[in-house]
Motif scaffolding. Structure first.
Motif, PDB file in Angstrom:
ATOM      1  N   LYS A 290     -10.293  -7.596  47.374  1.00  0.00           N
ATOM      2  CA  LYS A 290      -8.885  -7.387  47.035  1.00  0.00           C
ATOM      3  C   LYS A 290      -8.687  -7.354  45.523  1.00  0.00           C
ATOM      4  CE  LYS A 290      -6.684  -9.193  51.172  1.00  0.00           C
ATOM      5  NZ  LYS A 290      -5.706 -10.131  51.694  1.00  0.00           N
ATOM      6  N   LEU A 291      -9.431  -8.177  44.793  1.00  0.00           N
ATOM      7  CA  LEU A 291      -9.331  -8.158  43.333  1.00  0.00           C
ATOM      8  C   LEU A 291      -9.794  -6.811  42.766  1.00  0.00           C
ATOM      9  CD1 LEU A 291     -10.636 -11.726  42.397  1.00  0.00           C
ATOM     10  CD2 LEU A 291      -8.318 -10.857  42.172  1.00  0.00           C
ATOM     11  N   VAL A 292     -10.893  -6.311  43.299  1.00  0.00           N
ATOM     12  CA  VAL A 292     -11.413  -5.022  42.839  1.00  0.00           C
ATOM     13  C   VAL A 292     -10.432  -3.906  43.188  1.00  0.00           C
ATOM     14  CG1 VAL A 292     -13.262  -3.339  43.168  1.00  0.00           C
ATOM     15  CG2 VAL A 292     -13.817  -5.751  42.900  1.00  0.00           C
ATOM     16  N   ASP A 293      -9.886  -3.910  44.392  1.00  0.00           N
ATOM     17  CA  ASP A 293      -8.915  -2.890  44.795  1.00  0.00           C
ATOM     18  C   ASP A 293      -7.676  -2.923  43.903  1.00  0.00           C
ATOM     19  OD1 ASP A 293     -10.525  -1.959  46.813  1.00  0.00           O
ATOM     20  OD2 ASP A 293      -9.513  -3.094  48.410  1.00  0.00           O
ATOM     21  N   THR A 294      -7.193  -4.100  43.595  1.00  0.00           N
ATOM     22  CA  THR A 294      -6.025  -4.244  42.726  1.00  0.00           C
ATOM     23  C   THR A 294      -6.333  -3.719  41.326  1.00  0.00           C
ATOM     24  OG1 THR A 294      -5.348  -6.203  43.965  1.00  0.00           O
ATOM     25  CG2 THR A 294      -4.334  -5.878  41.817  1.00  0.00           C
ATOM     26  N   LEU A 295      -7.504  -4.042  40.836  1.00  0.00           N
ATOM     27  CA  LEU A 295      -7.907  -3.586  39.503  1.00  0.00           C
ATOM     28  C   LEU A 295      -8.023  -2.062  39.459  1.00  0.00           C
ATOM     29  CD1 LEU A 295      -8.851  -4.408  36.652  1.00  0.00           C
ATOM     30  CD2 LEU A 295     -11.162  -4.464  37.554  1.00  0.00           C
ATOM     31  N   LEU A 296      -8.625  -1.467  40.485  1.00  0.00           N
ATOM     32  CA  LEU A 296      -8.805  -0.022  40.503  1.00  0.00           C
ATOM     33  C   LEU A 296      -7.491   0.740  40.665  1.00  0.00           C
ATOM     34  CD1 LEU A 296     -12.099   0.346  42.555  1.00  0.00           C
ATOM     35  CD2 LEU A 296     -11.772   0.628  40.096  1.00  0.00           C
ATOM     36  N   ARG A 297      -6.489   0.121  41.215  1.00  0.00           N
ATOM     37  CA  ARG A 297      -5.172   0.755  41.353  1.00  0.00           C
ATOM     38  C   ARG A 297      -4.328   0.616  40.094  1.00  0.00           C
ATOM     39  NH1 ARG A 297      -4.425  -2.034  46.663  1.00  0.00           N
ATOM     40  NH2 ARG A 297      -5.632  -0.772  48.094  1.00  0.00           N
ATOM     41  N   SER A 298      -4.752  -0.210  39.176  1.00  0.00           N
ATOM     42  CA  SER A 298      -3.960  -0.497  37.990  1.00  0.00           C
ATOM     43  C   SER A 298      -4.040   0.639  36.962  1.00  0.00           C
ATOM     44  CB  SER A 298      -4.475  -1.793  37.351  1.00  0.00           C
ATOM     45  OG  SER A 298      -3.941  -1.959  36.071  1.00  0.00           O
TER      46      SER A 298
ATOM     47  N   PHE B 151      -5.802  -0.443  33.677  1.00  0.00           N
ATOM     48  CA  PHE B 151      -7.258  -0.451  33.736  1.00  0.00           C
ATOM     49  C   PHE B 151      -7.804   0.947  33.456  1.00  0.00           C
ATOM     50  CE2 PHE B 151     -11.071   0.293  36.367  1.00  0.00           C
ATOM     51  CZ  PHE B 151     -11.956  -0.563  35.719  1.00  0.00           C
ATOM     52  N   HIS B 152      -7.193   1.970  34.071  1.00  0.00           N
ATOM     53  CA  HIS B 152      -7.659   3.341  33.871  1.00  0.00           C
ATOM     54  C   HIS B 152      -7.438   3.806  32.438  1.00  0.00           C
ATOM     55  CE1 HIS B 152      -8.929   4.317  37.932  1.00  0.00           C
ATOM     56  NE2 HIS B 152      -7.908   3.576  38.352  1.00  0.00           N
ATOM     57  N   ARG B 153      -6.320   3.422  31.827  1.00  0.00           N
ATOM     58  CA  ARG B 153      -6.097   3.776  30.421  1.00  0.00           C
ATOM     59  C   ARG B 153      -7.143   3.119  29.537  1.00  0.00           C
ATOM     60  NH1 ARG B 153      -0.572   3.123  31.829  1.00  0.00           N
ATOM     61  NH2 ARG B 153      -0.637   0.992  31.049  1.00  0.00           N
ATOM     62  N   GLY B 154      -7.492   1.883  29.825  1.00  0.00           N
ATOM     63  CA  GLY B 154      -8.516   1.187  29.054  1.00  0.00           C
ATOM     64  C   GLY B 154      -9.877   1.848  29.176  1.00  0.00           C
TER      65      GLY B 154
END
Length: 76
Positions: free
Chosen positions: A5-13, A16-19
């Motif tokens: 769930k942490l990974v899924d939340t991070l990948l949807r952010s 994170f993608h801008r970084g």
């Protein structure tokens, strides 16, 4: 939360993608240099010319005339 769930939340952010995009851009610039747009781009047209095929032919002809003159110093 478990790890999935942490990974899924991070990948949807979006943050994170801008970084990741910012880091990728910096690595690419280190490997290949900055793009010409960073330095103002390239402007091949002179202010008095309106570009196009006519301008290209004129520039090409000038280069042929000036670049292919026989040099009298090198003749034997």
């Amino acid at each position: 939360m478990n790890n999935r769930k942490l990974v899924d939340t991070l990948l949807r952010s979006p943050a994170f993608h801008r970084g990741v995009q910012k880091v990728h851009k910096q690595i690419h610039q280190l490997q290949h240099g900055k793009p010409p747009e960073h330095y103002g781009g390239t402007n091949l047209e002179e202010p008095g010319r309106n570009g196009g095929v006519k301008s290209f032919i004129a520039l090409f002809w000038e280069e042929l005339k000036s670049g292919h003159r026989p040099d009298s110093k090198n003749k034997k």
